[in-house]
Design an enzyme around this catalytic site. Structure first.
Site, short mmCIF file in Angstrom:
data_model
loop_
_atom_site.label_atom_id
_atom_site.label_comp_id
_atom_site.label_asym_id
_atom_site.label_seq_id
_atom_site.Cartn_x
_atom_site.Cartn_y
_atom_site.Cartn_z
N THR A 144 31.73 36.52 -162.09
CA THR A 144 30.30 36.09 -162.19
C THR A 144 30.09 35.27 -163.62
OG1 THR A 144 29.69 37.93 -163.67
CG2 THR A 144 29.51 38.45 -161.23
N ASN A 145 30.96 35.28 -164.51
CA ASN A 145 30.70 34.30 -165.41
C ASN A 145 31.20 32.82 -165.06
OD1 ASN A 145 29.82 35.46 -168.22
ND2 ASN A 145 31.25 37.09 -167.60
N GLU A 150 25.78 37.09 -171.53
CA GLU A 150 27.30 36.41 -170.98
C GLU A 150 26.86 35.24 -170.14
OE1 GLU A 150 30.55 38.75 -169.85
OE2 GLU A 150 29.45 40.49 -170.42
N GLU A 186 45.38 33.68 -182.03
CA GLU A 186 46.37 34.80 -181.46
C GLU A 186 46.00 36.39 -181.94
OE1 GLU A 186 46.29 32.85 -184.04
OE2 GLU A 186 47.17 34.10 -186.04
N LEU A 246 46.80 36.43 -174.83
CA LEU A 246 47.69 35.29 -174.83
C LEU A 246 48.13 35.38 -176.31
CD1 LEU A 246 44.99 32.82 -173.20
CD2 LEU A 246 47.17 33.67 -171.94
N HIS A 295 33.21 38.08 -174.53
CA HIS A 295 33.45 39.37 -174.80
C HIS A 295 32.08 40.08 -174.79
CE1 HIS A 295 35.73 42.79 -176.09
NE2 HIS A 295 34.69 43.25 -176.82
C1 GAR Z 1 32.79 40.30 -168.30
O1 GAR Z 1 31.91 41.11 -168.70
C2 GAR Z 1 33.39 39.75 -169.36
O2 GAR Z 1 32.83 39.68 -170.64
C3 GAR Z 1 34.63 40.83 -169.51
O3 GAR Z 1 35.13 41.23 -168.36
C4 GAR Z 1 33.91 40.95 -167.57
C5 GAR Z 1 34.35 39.95 -166.27
O4 GAR Z 1 33.48 39.87 -165.25
N1 GAR Z 1 35.71 40.31 -170.55
C6 GAR Z 1 36.34 41.07 -171.38
O5 GAR Z 1 36.21 42.35 -171.46
C7 GAR Z 1 37.49 40.40 -172.11
N2 GAR Z 1 37.81 41.04 -173.29
P1 GAR Z 1 33.31 38.37 -164.57
O6 GAR Z 1 34.62 38.51 -163.77
O7 GAR Z 1 32.21 38.89 -163.35
O8 GAR Z 1 32.97 37.24 -165.16
#
Ligand code: GAR
Length: 201
Positions: free
Chosen positions: A16-17, A181, A148, A94, A110
């Site tokens: 979705t992002n 987000e 890192e 990574l 995040h």
């Molecule tokens: C999102 O909420 C993103 O912020 C989170 O995973 C989801 C992915 O959703 N990422 C993390 O937790 C990274 N530490 P998406 O695939 O629908 O964009």
């Protein structure tokens, strides 16, 4: 016209992002950069379907030995002269040798207000479960540069989101995505892409 920054979006799941970035490029909100590649470490990630629908090149790099996994990703990025790497739900930490190759050129989104509920073990729904368990009244999302240290790089943008009575992790996750987000990630992509195009001049 100035050459746009070439963006690679790295994904593992629903995407979705990624969709928010694609939509931002279509609407002109993202104008200094263009999504040139979507790379997934999961071959069945729905994010790949979203990319294909938008006519964006996709590649799957599955995890194996860590060093070769990262090397294979680097090769795909270098092959296309990628300027900016965006981690959008990319569930892989990574290594320093990878992040050192792209200083201030890797963004991550995040789903909390860093430094709360972040670092190793905090990803996806787990972040919202922890926020609800703590009883915070405000949470949000953060876009930061990647180094890192998991979730430890310089913060680029943050947006706060209210936690409501009766929220489940799923309900809170959705609100954080919609209100934070999907707004700050495309905005940060534009901000950094603009800087890159100016440096290229
Ligand atoms: C999102 O909420 C993103 O912020 C989170 O995973 C989801 C992915 O959703 N990422 C993390 O937790 C990274 N530490 P998406 O695939 O629908 O964009």
């Amino acid at each position: 016209m100035k050459e746009k920054a070439k963006i690679a979006v790295l994904v593992s799941g629903g995407g979705t992002n990624l969709q928010a970035i694609i939509d931002a490029e279509k609407s002109g909100l993202l104008k200094s950069g263009t999504v040139a590649l979507v790379l997934s470490n999961k071959k069945d990630a729905y994010a790949l379907v979203r990319a294909e629908k938008a006519g964006i090149e996709t590649v799957v790099v599955e995890r194996g030995d860590r060093a070769t996994f990262e090397d294979r990703i680097v090769k795909e990025l270098e092959k296309r002269s990628i300027d900016l790497v965006v981690l959008a739900g990319f569930m892989v930490i990574l290594s320093k040798s990878f992040t050192d190759r792209f200083p201030n050129r890797i963004l991550n989104v995040h789903p909390s207000l860093i430094p709360s509920f972040c670092g190793e073990g905090f990803y996806g729904l787990k972040v919202h479960e922890a926020a609800l368990a703590k009883g915070v009244k405000v949470t949000g999302a953060t876009v930061h540069f990647v180094n890192e240290i998991p979730d430890g790089g310089t913060i680029v943008m943050q947006k706060a989101v209210e936690v409501k009575e009766g929220d489940t992790p799923e309900v809170l996750q959705r609100r954080v995505m919609e209100e934070a987000e999907w707004k700050i990630l495309p905005a940060a992509c534009e901000l950094v892409s603009k800087k890159i195009t100016e440096e290229k001049k």
